[in-house]
Design a protein around this motif. Structure first.
Motif, PDB file in Angstrom:
ATOM      1  N   GLN A 165     -60.534  55.054 -41.119  1.00  0.00           N
ATOM      2  CA  GLN A 165     -60.724  55.728 -42.407  1.00  0.00           C
ATOM      3  C   GLN A 165     -62.129  56.319 -42.540  1.00  0.00           C
ATOM      4  O   GLN A 165     -62.330  57.333 -43.194  1.00  0.00           O
ATOM      5  CB  GLN A 165     -60.467  54.754 -43.561  1.00  0.00           C
ATOM      6  N   THR A 168     -52.713  63.247 -38.329  1.00  0.00           N
ATOM      7  CA  THR A 168     -52.472  61.799 -38.294  1.00  0.00           C
ATOM      8  C   THR A 168     -52.919  61.253 -36.943  1.00  0.00           C
ATOM      9  O   THR A 168     -52.947  61.974 -35.953  1.00  0.00           O
ATOM     10  CB  THR A 168     -50.978  61.498 -38.492  1.00  0.00           C
ATOM     11  N   SER A 184     -56.866  50.827 -38.930  1.00  0.00           N
ATOM     12  CA  SER A 184     -56.985  51.886 -39.933  1.00  0.00           C
ATOM     13  C   SER A 184     -58.224  51.716 -40.803  1.00  0.00           C
ATOM     14  O   SER A 184     -58.756  52.673 -41.344  1.00  0.00           O
ATOM     15  CB  SER A 184     -55.735  51.932 -40.803  1.00  0.00           C
TER      16      SER A 184
END
Ligand SMILES: *Cc1c(COP(=O)(O)O)cnc(C)c1O
Length: 525
Positions: A17, A3, A13
């Motif tokens: 990604q 993470t 994010s």
């Protein structure tokens, strides 16, 4: 991937990604689907013309926020794919670009994942050896030195048998750069002081490169780039088989000698871009030797004939070249970006090597020492894959097959009464044209008639291209018979292994149909 930690806390994010190792499964799957659909599409050229597509590209502001992936996928599906030219169609027989072997596609994903940079060992360890080895393999095919020699070569850091570059153009530039730097030996260091200084010091007023009139335009580019002047490319006329006229070539060499003009190189063409002809390399090597000049062979297209059983004789004499250009992305069926230049002797490229302390160290294996380019992909792995999966026999079959299809198609054209064969194929490229009915019975086609026929063929090629299912290209052909001027010719390039004679005949049949619908066909003269 774990993470996000503190280090990546600043990343949104939606950015992150794209860097996480699992990637986007939906995107991967979708691209796979698009590839499958593309491979099964029969259309070569979609209905919309380039002009009609232009308005879609007028918006030139970079998006502030990344689009949703779905939007981008849609664009690929609706815009990129339908309007790409289907170069892999068996009916696409007009250019040197064609279908690639299927193993290239997954391999290309592997290569971009590895993202090796061939410029130096620190960013491309084993890929450096793959490249050196593949170059030595090509070298052995051309120059055939002993296995012992190549064994030693692999471990050497200060020699160079060749280099990989983006294409035949850069390969020719590199060859001309070597020829230039190695000529006028003992005057000045040309790379440091420039060519004009060397010419001046050695008492010459001019230096030229000599090639037939069918020389690729990258030669003239090279001369411009290397400060030798495009005007110093001397074009020699060709004979009735589209090969350099040896008598004219010798006369030119003698003229240069008499007028104190320095000759940097003679260039032989092995597979002329326009009509696939091969120069008499052995005779050219004799002349280069006699006049003490660099002999370069531009085998960008025809180099693969090395693997042919029946046609290898076309390259007789190539082993006497000082440098040879071969394009992997032509008849070696590799993706774009693999040009090669091979040097007969390991010292030829010494005069173009560079060092930079932070990146390219002296006596290192860094391949960036000799290449014109800096950062470079490990494209050589495609060639290594092809050697291992197809082998020499595979290449032999591929080359012999396309040459045989070309000669059979040419035969059909020659026997027909509506087409005229303009150049007999020495390999897998040839020129022909359609002769409208009104001109077929004429014993002699004068300049005006030829111009009319040329215009007709231009229209014919355009119409077929725009209809989108079949494709041959077009060029200007200069017949020996000078009063005729240049005539527009249809140009066939056979490469796609899936193109059979029946595909070629369909292309011709389609041309007949188009011709019959053109008004000139029935014009009274
Ligand atoms: C294609 C070709 C070139 C140029 O190669 P690129 O890969 O397009 O840069 C040079 N010489 C000949 C004979 C060619 O056919």
């Amino acid at each position: 991937m774990t993470t996000p930690t503190l280090d990546t806390a600043n990343l949104n994010s939606s950015v992150l990604q794209y860097f996480e190792s699992k990637g986007n499964i939906v995107f991967k799957k979708k691209v796979q689907e698009l590839i499958e659909a593309y491979l099964h599409n029969d259309i070569i050229n979609a209905e919309l013309s380039l002009e009609e597509l232009i308005p879609k590209f007028g918006f030139t502001t970079i998006p502030q926020n990344g689009h949703a992936l779905g939007t981008f996928i849609e664009e690929l599906e609706e815009q990129l794919l339908p309007h790409s030219i289907n170069t892999g169609s068996p009916y696409f027989i007009g250019h040197m670009t064609s279908l690639l072997p299927s193993f290239i596609r997954p391999l290309s994903e592997l290569l971009t994942t590895l993202n090796q940079n061939i410029v130096k060992v620190e960013t491309a360890k084993i890929a450096t050896l793959y490249e050196k080895q593949a170059l030595a393999m090509m070298h052995q095919e051309i120059f055939g030195l002993s296995e012992d020699y190549y064994k030693q070569y692999i471990s050497q850091t200060n020699t160079c048998l060749g280099m990989v570059c983006s294409g035949g153009t850069l390969a020719n530039v590199a060859a001309m750069q070597c020829a230039r730097n190695n000529s006028l030996q003992g005057s000045v260091d040309i790379e440091q002081y420039g060519f004009s200084e060397a010419l001046f010091k050695s008492g010459f007023t001019r230096s030229v490169i000599i090639c037939s009139q069918l020389g690729h335009y990258s030669l003239s580019k090279s001369l411009g780039l290397l400060g030798m002047g495009r005007k110093n490319l001397i074009s020699i006329k060709t004979n009735d088989r589209q090969q350099v006229d040896l008598i004219e070539l010798k006369a030119e060499l003698l003229r240069c000698k008499a007028e104190n003009i320095h000759v940097t190189a003679i260039v032989g063409i092995a597979g002329a871009t326009e009509c696939g002809s091969f120069d008499p390399l052995e005779d050219m090597a004799d002349l280069a030797e006699e006049f003490g000049t660099h002999f370069h062979v531009d085998a960008a297209w025809g180099g693969a004939v090395l693997f042919s059983g029946t046609h290898r004789h076309l390259l007789k004499g190539i082993e006497r070249a000082d440098s040879v250009t071969i394009d992997g992305h032509k008849q070696l069926y590799l993706p774009m970006g693999i040009g090669m230049v091979l040097f007969k002797t390991p010292d030829t490229a010494k005069s173009i090597t560079t060092q930079a302390d932070y990146i390219i160290r002296k006596n290192s294996y860094d391949l960036g020492r000799v290449s014109i380019e800096g950062s470079r992909p490990a494209n050589i792995l495609y060639l290594q894959a092809a050697f291992k999966l197809l082998g020499k026999d595979g290449y032999r079959e591929l080359v012999d097959n396309s040459i045989s299809t070309a000669s059979r198609m040419a035969e059909v054209i020659e026997k027909s009464d509506d087409f005229e064969l303009l150049t007999r194929p020495q390999s897998n490229i040839f020129l022909y044209r359609y002769i409208p009915t009104a001109y077929r019975q004429l014993k002699f086609l004068d300049r005006d008639a030829n111009e009319e026929i040329s215009n007709f063929n231009i229209q014919l090629q355009e119409k077929q291209k725009m209809a989108g299912l079949f494709f041959v290209s077009r060029t200007l052909f200069k017949p020996l018979d000078q009063p005729l001027g240049s005539i527009s010719a249809l140009r066939v390039v056979l490469a796609n292994p899936l193109t059979k004679l029946e595909h070629c005949l369909k292309v011709l049949e389609d041309q007949r149909t188009i011709a019959k619908s053109c008004s000139i066909e029935y014009k009274n003269i």
